[in-house]
Scaffold this active site. Structure first.
Site, PDB file in Angstrom:
ATOM      1  N   ASP A 102       0.864  -1.178   0.000  1.00 10.07           N
ATOM      2  CA  ASP A 102       0.000   0.000   0.000  1.00 10.07           C
ATOM      3  C   ASP A 102       0.909   1.238   0.000  1.00 10.07           C
ATOM      4  O   ASP A 102       2.135   1.148   0.110  1.00 10.07           O
ATOM      5  CB  ASP A 102      -0.997  -0.009   1.163  1.00 10.07           C
ATOM      6  CG  ASP A 102      -2.235   0.830   0.823  1.00 10.07           C
ATOM      7  OD1 ASP A 102      -2.151   1.692  -0.086  1.00 10.07           O
ATOM      8  OD2 ASP A 102      -3.287   0.651   1.459  1.00 10.07           O
TER       9      ASP A 102
HETATM   10  C1  BGC Z   1      -4.943   3.311  -0.039  1.00  7.59           C
HETATM   11  C2  BGC Z   1      -5.022   2.339  -1.185  1.00  7.59           C
HETATM   12  C3  BGC Z   1      -4.851   3.067  -2.479  1.00  7.59           C
HETATM   13  C4  BGC Z   1      -3.523   3.810  -2.450  1.00  7.59           C
HETATM   14  C5  BGC Z   1      -3.218   4.547  -3.738  1.00  7.59           C
HETATM   15  C6  BGC Z   1      -3.702   4.155  -0.113  1.00  7.59           C
HETATM   16  O1  BGC Z   1      -3.685   5.151   0.849  1.00  7.59           O
HETATM   17  O2  BGC Z   1      -4.997   2.591   1.176  1.00  7.59           O
HETATM   18  O3  BGC Z   1      -6.226   1.644  -1.154  1.00  7.59           O
HETATM   19  O4  BGC Z   1      -4.899   2.181  -3.561  1.00  7.59           O
HETATM   20  O5  BGC Z   1      -3.544   4.732  -1.382  1.00  7.59           O
HETATM   21  O6  BGC Z   1      -4.019   5.621  -3.933  1.00  7.59           O
END
Ligand code: BGC
Length: 739
Positions: free
Chosen positions: A279
């Site tokens: 993530d």
């Molecule tokens: C979120 C993800 C997301 C990523 C990219 C993160 O903060 O938890 O679900 O895909 O950001 O935007």
């Protein structure tokens, strides 16, 4: 010409107009094609320098002054948040100019739309219509792909059992069966549209203590395997090409460094061959979790656990090559991660598909069939929770309507929307849609009442109350907006944010009937409104066509059919309040009030149960038949029920089948959804609905994570919510030769 033929022709025409890249379904290749890909991946790995390998494991986001030269040099193999077609074409061109010409993964959180927005996934789940949800994802995938985006960070399939958690709007709610079906539908849709799906967040992200985002999750093996993992499995079985690891720790180990989950379970047991991405910045967060002393150690631990791509953590790009050279990280681990990334790129045929033409890319956005799908999805996502008979609004009796609430008019709903620069048509305001449908004889006024979409403070309060008092009916559109829902937006009070409860009280105080239309990202606590408002219509931000669809529901042009994907708590203190809990030794008995598993000051029951939603007609369930009173070990239960439309309007109903194993080696849930079917019935019409539940669906996981199906007696409940009342039972036979 019928509507469906017209829609088909329009879509056929449109497909002809859509660039080839927009029609590239993504799926795992098989047989010779797969073998050729493996050989090609190995050849490439032999040719790659260490820096080029690390480049494939690096995911970098768009920002001012982005250096395309880094892509040409092979140091960036994947990018995210590029949406302007000219820029997307430029990054992909830079990749083609690199030494090995490996295409980029171009990622975006295309969650419920790119240009055409569908209801939030929680609202999509409320449709109980997987085909429609798949179609929504298909258009999202197509629109992403039309812009050259080939990878979506969706579907999120985390279980939503705690409404304090702001992110549950991205999933399908509290039920594992529904979540599995929606996970598979969304995965198929995105990939058929041309965007590789990323099933996330692996695992336990929805189980953070107290519903606080990013918080620690403690999940016993039985619950992990029975509740949290199955939607991931469903998405992977549907062909998901990538998985995203979660931010949180699970049972003491940060998911980003959880080898047991990412490698032993996902790869070894499930056979997943795609890539795992971290993530956003979660690899360096291993330091904050307290399991890595520095960035280099964080990088080593994530890689060893099975994270292939570092999303915006910059620690693979900074440290991996040096760690390998110093002998602290095995090159075999790097090669394996590269192998998985390349495999996904080639199975998805990312290199074979022509780049987009920036001049025409946007012509594929918001096509009539996409908007039509968005309208249909929005309609079916709307849940009627309360109605004292005021709905549908009758122009013969209602001469004036006051629409109150800033939320009925934002130019854009704002959770996972608005990638800069993606064109879209303005969304019709709710008052405009109502005026259109109610006709000239009805006056429709609008006042925002509050100054922000989340209602943090009053706007022209007096004007709102005045308009409301002057109307026959008040339609109050209130709810949460991005500040109060979505990522990082956990809440302890589940009331309407800001001054909206106060505004609502004042609207009720006018004495005029209030139709409350909620646009939220979760179930709020609505107990104090029961009996005080004339109707409650629940929406989970219904997307580009949402307000028009709400107006259709309010006026009866569409008969609501949405069902709650989560139980609505009576108070925050009841949470968690999901329906498929275990029995206790001291269940609630009428008349008693202490020394039972109850609250002194609150019922155990939710305000609205899972699977519940009203209609403008009435449905009756009768004649439950268990066609297989004894189900063979390898067989299936077949049960049927007759559903009748007993009212005066055509409508859709969701027939739901729940099972219970009342006696087993371990305590089993009081009910579990095992089948549902949505059917449309004309007034007076009835239909037999047949459910089939394979015996393999009747088991559970034990504390060692082993799946057990126990023979014995099962109860069935069928009806139109988790309170379904029709009862039956069957026996699951022992396996032949079994004891
Ligand atoms: C979120 C993800 C997301 C990523 C990219 C993160 O903060 O938890 O679900 O895909 O950001 O935007």
């Amino acid at each position: 010409m019928s509507r469906s033929i017209l829609a088909f022709l329009v879509s056929a025409l449109l497909c002809a107009a859509v660039p080839a890249a927009a029609q590239a379904p993504m799926q795992w290749q098989t047989g010779r094609a797969a073998a050729a890909i493996e050989a090609r991946v190995e050849r490439l790995i032999r040719q790659m320098t260490l820096e080029e390998k690390v480049g494939q494991l690096h995911l970098y986001g768009r920002r001012e002054g982005f250096d395309y030269g880094e892509i040409r040099a092979g140091r960036i193999g994947n990018v995210m948040n590029f949406v302007d077609p000219a820029e997307v074409a430029a990054v992909q061109k830079a990749a083609r100019e690199s030494r090995l010409k490996i295409p980029l993964l171009i990622g975006l959180d295309a969650v419920h739309g790119v240009s055409t927005y569908f209801p939030l996934p929680l609202g999509q789940a409320a449709t109980f219509n997987p085909a429609l949800v798949e179609e929504a994802a298909l258009w999202t995938g197509r629109e992403a792909r039309a812009l050259g985006i080939n990878w979506t960070f969706a579907p999120m399939v985390d279980m939503g059992r705690d409404p304090r958690w702001g992110r549950l709007l991205e999933g399908a709610g509290e039920d594992v069966f529904l979540s599995r079906i929606m996970a598979a539908a969304r995965t198929r849709g995105y990939q058929a549209g041309g965007a590789a799906a990323t099933v996330k967040h692996f695992v336990g992200y929805g189980a953070g203590e107290a519903g606080r985002d990013y918080n620690t999750a403690w999940i016993p093996a039985e619950q992990l395997h029975d509740i949290h993992l199955p939607p991931f499995r469903a998405s992977i079985d549907a062909g998901a090409l990538s998985v995203m690891a979660a931010f949180n720790s699970v049972n003491g180990v940060p998911a980003t460094a959880h080898r047991e989950m990412l490698t032993d379970l996902l790869r070894r047991n499930w056979g997943f061959r795609g890539l795992v991405v971290s993530d956003f910045g979660s690899i360096p967060e291993l330091m904050a979790h307290g399991i890595a002393a520095d960035e280099a150690e964080a990088a080593r631990k994530a890689l060893a656990a099975g994270i292939d791509i570092d999303m915006m953590g910059f620690v693979y790009s900074k440290h991996l090559a040096a760690e390998v050279r110093a002998g602290r990280a095995p090159i075999a681990q790097v090669d394996e991660a590269v192998r998985r990334v390349l495999r996904v790129k080639f199975h998805a045929r990312m290199d074979e598909i022509a780049d987009i033409d920036p001049r025409t890319a946007e012509s594929a956005l918001q096509s009539p069939p996409a908007l039509d799908a968005a309208r249909r999805a929005a309609r079916e996502s709307i849940i009627l929770l309360e109605n004292d008979g005021i709905l549908p609004l009758d122009p013969a009796r209602v001469r004036s309507v006051a629409v109150i609430g800033a939320l009925s008019r934002p130019d854009q709903e704002r959770v996972w929307t608005d990638p800069a620069g993606v064109p879209r048509k303005p969304i019709e305001a709710m008052d405009a849609a109502l005026a259109r449908l109610l006709g000239q004889g009805v006056r429709v006024a609008f006042q925002p009442g509050v100054s922000t979409y989340c209602g943090k403070e009053f706007g022209d309060r007096a004007a709102a109350i005045e308009a409301a008092a002057a109307a026959d009916v008040i339609v109050a559109k209130l709810g949460e907006d991005c500040e109060f829902m979505g990522e990082g937006a956990s809440r302890t009070r589940l009331t309407l944010p800001g001054v909206q409860d106060q505004l609502l009280d004042e609207l009720i105080g006018t004495g005029k009937p209030v139709v409350l239309v909620l646009a939220t990202g979760r179930p709020l606590v609505l107990s104090h409104l029961k009996g005080r408002v004339a109707a409650i219509v629940q929406t989970f931000h219904a997307g580009s066509e949402g307000r028009a669809a709400i107006a259709e529901v309010l006026t009866g042009a569409f008969n609501p059919s949405g069902k709650t994907p989560m139980s609505f708590p009576r108070s925050v203190g009841q949470i968690p309040v999901y329906y498929d809990h275990l029995p206790t030794g001291r269940p609630e008995t009428p008349g008693r009030f202490r020394y039972e598993s109850i609250f002194m000051d609150e019922s155990n029951l939710p305000l609205y149960p899972f699977g519940f939603g009203l209609s403008y007609t009435r449905f009756g369930f009768s004649d439950l038949r268990i066609e297989t009173p004894v189900v063979a070990a390898g067989g299936a239960l077949t049960a049927s029920v007759t559903v009748a439309n007993l009212g005066g309007r055509e409508g859709q109903e969701v027939a739901q089948l729940y099972i219970r194993q009342p006696m087993a080696r371990i305590s089993r849930p009081v009910r579990q959804l095992k089948g549902f079917q949505k059917i449309a019935l004309k007034p007076g019409e009835s239909r037999k609905v047949t459910f089939t539940v394979p015996a393999t669906e009747l088991g559970y996981h034990d504390a060692q994570g082993r799946y057990v199906v126990e023979p014995g007696r099962f109860e069935i409940h069928v009806g139109n919510s988790s309170l379904a009342e029709l009862k039956g039972e069957f026996q699951l036979a022992r396996p032949q030769g079994g004891r």
